[in-house]
Design an enzyme around this catalytic site. Structure first.
Site, short mmCIF file in Angstrom:
data_model
loop_
_atom_site.label_atom_id
_atom_site.label_comp_id
_atom_site.label_asym_id
_atom_site.label_seq_id
_atom_site.Cartn_x
_atom_site.Cartn_y
_atom_site.Cartn_z
N LYS A 208 16.87 -7.90 63.89
CA LYS A 208 17.84 -7.31 63.62
C LYS A 208 18.86 -8.20 63.44
O LYS A 208 18.69 -9.64 63.71
CB LYS A 208 18.25 -6.34 64.96
CG LYS A 208 17.27 -5.42 65.32
CD LYS A 208 17.90 -4.85 66.78
CE LYS A 208 16.82 -3.58 67.08
NZ LYS A 208 16.81 -2.37 66.08
N ARG A 282 7.76 3.51 68.96
CA ARG A 282 6.63 4.52 68.80
C ARG A 282 5.34 3.97 69.12
O ARG A 282 4.39 4.57 69.53
CB ARG A 282 6.69 5.10 67.28
CG ARG A 282 6.37 3.95 66.19
CD ARG A 282 6.80 4.41 64.79
NE ARG A 282 8.38 4.35 64.82
CZ ARG A 282 9.04 4.61 63.62
NH1 ARG A 282 8.36 4.78 62.60
NH2 ARG A 282 10.39 4.46 63.69
#
Length: 429
Positions: A208, A282
């Site tokens: 990020k 996930r």
């Protein structure tokens, strides 16, 4: 302004010079919140007024007067409470109403404070232990737990959590906590609550930006919400067996971190190619859903700060709901409405499982596009649906787009909100 203030809700302006566009007026040591009767957005107005009152330097608010209802008091609580004063509020009403509001405030304060912890304060095992300790305190006789950590995850086949967390010096872990008030080991499980507990998310090798990483201490917000929901339901008299499953890890870069194009093989045989190490939520939740399915519960609810796409879709004001079970989705929407937590259902169909294709595995965990490409939140939910039984019947996925605010706004102080706790607690209760 005084450090302690009495707050009165009124439908009549208190002075002749009350400005037309103002809903707050201070008269001596009392602060009045004026609302027009039958205001469709009354609760929103009250929460906004509470934010303004907190910014006056009020340390403690005492709600007084005959017009306060439990719903309006809770709206005030959400607006007034903030870092450093998550419980600085005195409710009014019957003793039963006050007790229920105090229970709710205490649980929200715990979950919000937990989410606001720094990554150094709350590595994965400490997150799991904090949940154990808090829920154990609610019902000591009915709680048991199992915690699987580090290399034991790989040995037992929990490869999603192991891969995401293996790059950190702080080992990943999988918590299964069993609240069983029947004390019968064979009692059916009413619900399993599964929470994403990424205690810090650098993005891994799909790193990020600094700005995007700044609030990633809150990426364990899903774990805090489901743990808080179970604690609140217990306080409110939960009598059915419920399991809590937390998938805890730090997503960091190191010589041992998982990499793009790695393939993960899950316990149910599904293979997953890593297309984006920043789509790690996930990956860990898949293990949690598989563990939940082993108990054959009536209902599985997972909660996660999963996708930026859900934030883009809802503006960060709603929790995004995904379900293949439309009857249960409707129940969730009605429940959220009854506890005044904004919830919005976004698309999910069985064919969303195919939206992240891989040449080398059954699926990828995302697409190699910014944000996972079009429909990113639905595609993430489609990935998760591979790991639930009964074609998704009995399963709800909460993408917590409104779980945390990096800075204050007109409705919320900076930090965690706790949204989702009340809805999930009511669903399982």
């Amino acid at each position: 302004m005084t450090q302690v203030a009495s707050i009165v809700l009124t439908f009549e302006k208190q002075t002749n010079d009350w400005q037309q566009d103002k809903i707050i007026q201070i008269v001596g040591e009392v602060i009045y919140i004026y609302l027009a009767e039958n205001d469709e957005y009354a609760l929103r107005q009250i929460q906004m007024a509470a934010r303004s009152i907190e910014k006056l330097g009020i340390e403690h608010a005492k709600l007084t007067g005959s017009h306060w209802q439990p719903e309006s008091q809770w709206a005030f609580a959400l607006g007034f409470t903030c870092v450093g004063k998550l419980c600085n509020l005195e409710f009014t009403g019957t003793s039963e109403e006050i007790n229920r509001l105090n229970d709710k405030l205490a649980v929200f304060a715990w979950a919000r404070d937990l989410t606001n912890h720094t990554p150094a304060q709350l590595p994965p095992q400490q997150l799991a232990q904090a949940a154990i300790d808090y829920i154990q305190a609610q019902a000591p006789a009915y709680i048991s737990s199992t915690l699987i950590c580090g290399d034991e995850l790989a040995e037992q086949g929990w490869m999603g959590i192991h891969n995401v967390g293996k790059g950190s010096i702080n080992p990943p872990c999988l918590l299964e906590l069993d609240f069983n008030p029947t004390q019968d080991k064979e009692a059916p499980v009413k619900a399993c609550l599964v929470g994403k507990g990424i205690t810090f998310d650098s993005g891994g090798y799909s790193i990020k930006s600094s700005a995007g990483m700044f609030d990633m201490k809150a990426d364990m917000g899903g774990a805090a919400v489901v743990a808080g929901a179970l604690a609140l339901a217990i306080r409110q008299g939960l009598q059915q067996r419920v399991k809590l499953i937390l998938c805890c890890a730090e997503n960091l870069i190191s010589n041992n971190a998982y990499k793009l194009s790695d393939i993960i093989t899950y316990k149910n045989g599904v293979t997953c190619e890593v297309a984006n190490t920043d789509a790690e939520g996930r990956i860990v939740l898949a293990d949690g859903l598989l563990l939940a399915s082993q108990s054959q519960p009536e209902m599985v609810i997972d909660a996660a700060t999963l996708t930026g796409a859900a934030v883009m879709a809802t503006g960060g004001d709603y929790t995004a709901l995904f379900a293949l079970d439309q009857k249960l989705a409707k129940q969730a929407q009605l429940t959220a409405e009854s506890v005044n937590e904004p919830l919005w259902q976004l698309p999910l169909a069985p064919w969303h499982q195919t939206k992240c294709p891989s040449v080398f595995a059954d699926t990828a965990n995302s697409r190699t596009q910014k944000g996972g490409g079009a429909g990113g939140a639905s595609n993430a939910a489609g990935f998760l649906s591979r790991f639930v039984d009964n074609n998704g019947q009995g399963w709800l996925h909460f993408d917590l787009a409104a779980a945390y605010n990096g800075s204050a706004n007109e409705m919320w102080a900076a930090g965690a909100t706790g949204l989702g706790i009340a809805t999930i607690a009511e669903l399982i209760r």
